[in-house]
Design a protein around this motif. Structure first.
Motif, short mmCIF file in Angstrom:
data_model
loop_
_atom_site.label_atom_id
_atom_site.label_comp_id
_atom_site.label_asym_id
_atom_site.label_seq_id
_atom_site.Cartn_x
_atom_site.Cartn_y
_atom_site.Cartn_z
N ASP A 13 0.80 -1.23 0.00
CA ASP A 13 0.00 0.00 0.00
C ASP A 13 0.83 1.29 0.00
O ASP A 13 0.53 2.23 0.74
CB ASP A 13 -1.00 -0.01 1.17
CG ASP A 13 -2.03 -1.13 1.04
OD1 ASP A 13 -1.74 -2.27 1.48
OD2 ASP A 13 -3.10 -0.88 0.47
N HIS A 15 0.80 3.34 -2.43
CA HIS A 15 -0.10 4.34 -3.04
C HIS A 15 0.67 5.59 -3.45
O HIS A 15 0.33 6.71 -3.01
CB HIS A 15 -1.24 4.70 -2.09
CG HIS A 15 -2.32 3.67 -2.02
ND1 HIS A 15 -3.19 3.44 -3.06
CD2 HIS A 15 -2.65 2.78 -1.04
CE1 HIS A 15 -4.03 2.46 -2.72
NE2 HIS A 15 -3.71 2.03 -1.51
N ASP A 62 -1.24 -2.60 -4.11
CA ASP A 62 -1.52 -1.16 -4.00
C ASP A 62 -0.24 -0.35 -3.88
O ASP A 62 -0.17 0.60 -3.10
CB ASP A 62 -2.46 -0.87 -2.82
CG ASP A 62 -3.92 -1.08 -3.19
OD1 ASP A 62 -4.20 -1.56 -4.31
OD2 ASP A 62 -4.80 -0.76 -2.36
N ARG A 97 -5.63 -3.53 -5.56
CA ARG A 97 -6.72 -2.85 -6.24
C ARG A 97 -6.23 -1.90 -7.33
O ARG A 97 -6.80 -1.83 -8.39
CB ARG A 97 -7.51 -2.06 -5.18
CG ARG A 97 -8.99 -1.91 -5.41
CD ARG A 97 -9.67 -1.45 -4.10
NE ARG A 97 -8.78 -0.71 -3.22
CZ ARG A 97 -8.57 0.61 -3.29
NH1 ARG A 97 -9.19 1.34 -4.17
NH2 ARG A 97 -7.74 1.20 -2.44
N HIS A 171 -3.44 -9.77 -1.58
CA HIS A 171 -4.01 -8.49 -1.22
C HIS A 171 -5.50 -8.70 -1.02
O HIS A 171 -6.17 -9.26 -1.87
CB HIS A 171 -3.79 -7.50 -2.37
CG HIS A 171 -4.25 -6.11 -2.09
ND1 HIS A 171 -3.41 -5.11 -1.64
CD2 HIS A 171 -5.47 -5.53 -2.20
CE1 HIS A 171 -4.09 -3.99 -1.50
NE2 HIS A 171 -5.34 -4.21 -1.82
N GLY A 191 -3.57 -4.41 1.80
CA GLY A 191 -4.91 -3.85 1.65
C GLY A 191 -5.40 -3.12 2.88
O GLY A 191 -6.38 -2.39 2.83
N HIS A 193 -4.39 -0.19 5.56
CA HIS A 193 -3.40 0.89 5.60
C HIS A 193 -2.80 1.10 6.98
O HIS A 193 -1.79 1.78 7.13
CB HIS A 193 -4.02 2.17 5.06
CG HIS A 193 -4.31 2.09 3.60
ND1 HIS A 193 -4.78 3.13 2.86
CD2 HIS A 193 -4.18 1.06 2.72
CE1 HIS A 193 -4.93 2.76 1.59
NE2 HIS A 193 -4.59 1.50 1.49
#
Ligand SMILES: [Mn+2]
Length: 425
Positions: A13, A15, A62, A97, A171, A191, A193
């Protein structure tokens, strides 16, 4: 077992496409940090891999939404993967995702030390160093449902015998029992955070969380996890902080005899304590006042707390020339809105009674629109702000209503009303 002991790092994650968000106002001196923090935190994950002498890095999805992050994000990752390649460190990546393989630009192939798991089926890699086998990695990219198939993963695991330290890389979510019943030594999950461990003995199932908290709800330390497998195959996990801006939610229970000065003194004490315990990381603090104190009633609403916030910002929120202390930026100072109003108010035949009953009806009908977008200037109605005001997401809808209820009831109570607003839960 050959190849043991060894270490690996688990992260998820990143991101990279997403800067920090969720505050009404970002002060100018922190703007760069809001944008840069996800990159700097991710870089620290790679630093950790090298500093710990890890054999490989697991990425549980992610990591990047490549079209949104753009060239900068893609080049950043390629550079970091290259750093690991120079030291013969592998990367095992199961998509989540936002990072399916189809979103990665075809013109920028991943270096050969980066191994990606297929989506929609289970893939596996055996990690061997100097012909010594250390680990079996079984994983799959996230499918449409958001759930992974623990049984299909376990089947591949059992087909490869017991001489590996076996790791599932996925995930999403699955029943904890399904994970517990499998033979995997380590479930590398992604998945979530915020860091979370589902179980840690004898096997481990763990979400390392994002290396950098992104919004006010993602409070506390964020980082990655180092897993140390000993010569018997027993693992120990160690969390490493990588965040460069840390969200905090601080609740202060206001004493009955406190004056505004006492409150300020306590806030300053707490801020000093937080700052000194942050390990040098800058922090963003949302303060909440709770308790059964006349002071809270005197303060009334959040407008009255602005001078306190200003004072905290002045003292802790800016770099000073002499001391190299981490910053602590006070985002807000709010009242605990979960505290209920007196039951009697709901039965009153007054404007106040009418008002709190209406808010209560909205609270009990979560699908009922609030119609707040009508208060926005026309230009904003079609923006994301307009959408959020038309249908605020779950928890923020509740918060909006609780605040409205409290503020409205307070304004409708007038100065002459002797019933103080309750401050206890
Ligand atoms: Mn995510």
């Amino acid at each position: 077992m050959s190849g043991w002991p060894f270490r690996f790092v688990h992260a998820s994650d990143f991101h990279l496409e997403l800067p920090l968000f969720g505050v009404a106002h970002v002060p100018p001196h922190l703007r760069d940090k809001f944008i840069e923090a996800p990159y700097r935190a991710a870089e620290r994950v790679f630093d950790t891999v090298l500093a710990e002498g890890a054999r490989f890095l697991i990425l549980s999805g992610d990591v990047i939404n490549a079209p949104l992050a753009g060239a900068r994000g893609v080049l950043f990752l390629l550079q970091q993967f290259e750093r690991l390649a120079e030291r013969d460190v592998a990367v095992y990546w199961a998509a989540g995702r936002v990072d399916p393989a189809s979103r990665w630009p075809a013109a920028m192939p991943l270096p050969p030390n980066v191994h990606t798991f297929p989506t929609g089926q289970v893939g596996h890699f055996v990690h061997a160093v100097d012909e010594e086998i250390s680990a079996l990695l079984v994983g799959s990219g996230r499918g449409r449902s958001g759930r992974f198939d623990a049984a299909a993963l376990a089947e591949v695991e059992s087909a490869h015998g017991r001489e590996h330290y076996s790791i599932a890389v996925v995930h999403g979510a699955e029943e904890t029992a399904a994970l517990q019943n499998s033979a995997f030594n380590y479930w590398a999950l992604g998945g979530e955070h915020d860091r979370q461990t589902l179980f840690n003995s004898p096997a481990i199932a763990h979400y390392p969380g994002s290396p950098q908290g992104r919004e006010p709800a993602e409070v506390g330390t964020h980082g990655c996890t180092v897993i140390e497998v000993d010569s018997r195959g027993v693992a120990r996990t160690n969390s490493i902080a990588t965040d460069v801006l840390r969200w905090q939610a601080e609740r202060v229970v206001v004493g009955e005899d406190w004056t505004e000065e006492t409150l300020l003194k306590r806030l300053i004490n707490r801020a000093e304590h937080l700052r000194d315990g942050s390990g040098g990381v800058d922090q963003l603090v949302a303060w909440t006042l709770a308790g059964d104190s006349p002071l809270l009633h005197d303060l009334g609403d959040t407008r009255a707390t602005r001078p306190l916030v200003e004072r905290l910002r002045q003292q802790f929120g800016y770099d000073s020339d002499d001391a190299k202390e981490p910053l602590l930026w006070s985002l807000s100072l709010d009242f605990d809105t979960s505290q209920s109003l007196p039951l009697g108010w709901y039965d009153e035949e007054t404007l106040r009674g009418e008002f709190v009953r209406q808010v209560q009806e909205l609270e009990q009908a979560p699908r009922e629109p609030l119609g707040l977008e009508a208060f926005l200037p026309a230009d904003y109605v079609d923006t994301s702000l307009g959408a959020e005001m038309a249908t605020p997401s779950g928890s923020s809808r509740g918060q909006v209503l609780q605040r409205a209820s409290r503020l409205g009831a307070e304004l409708l109570s007038g100065d002459g009303d002797s019933t103080p607003l309750p401050t206890t839960p």
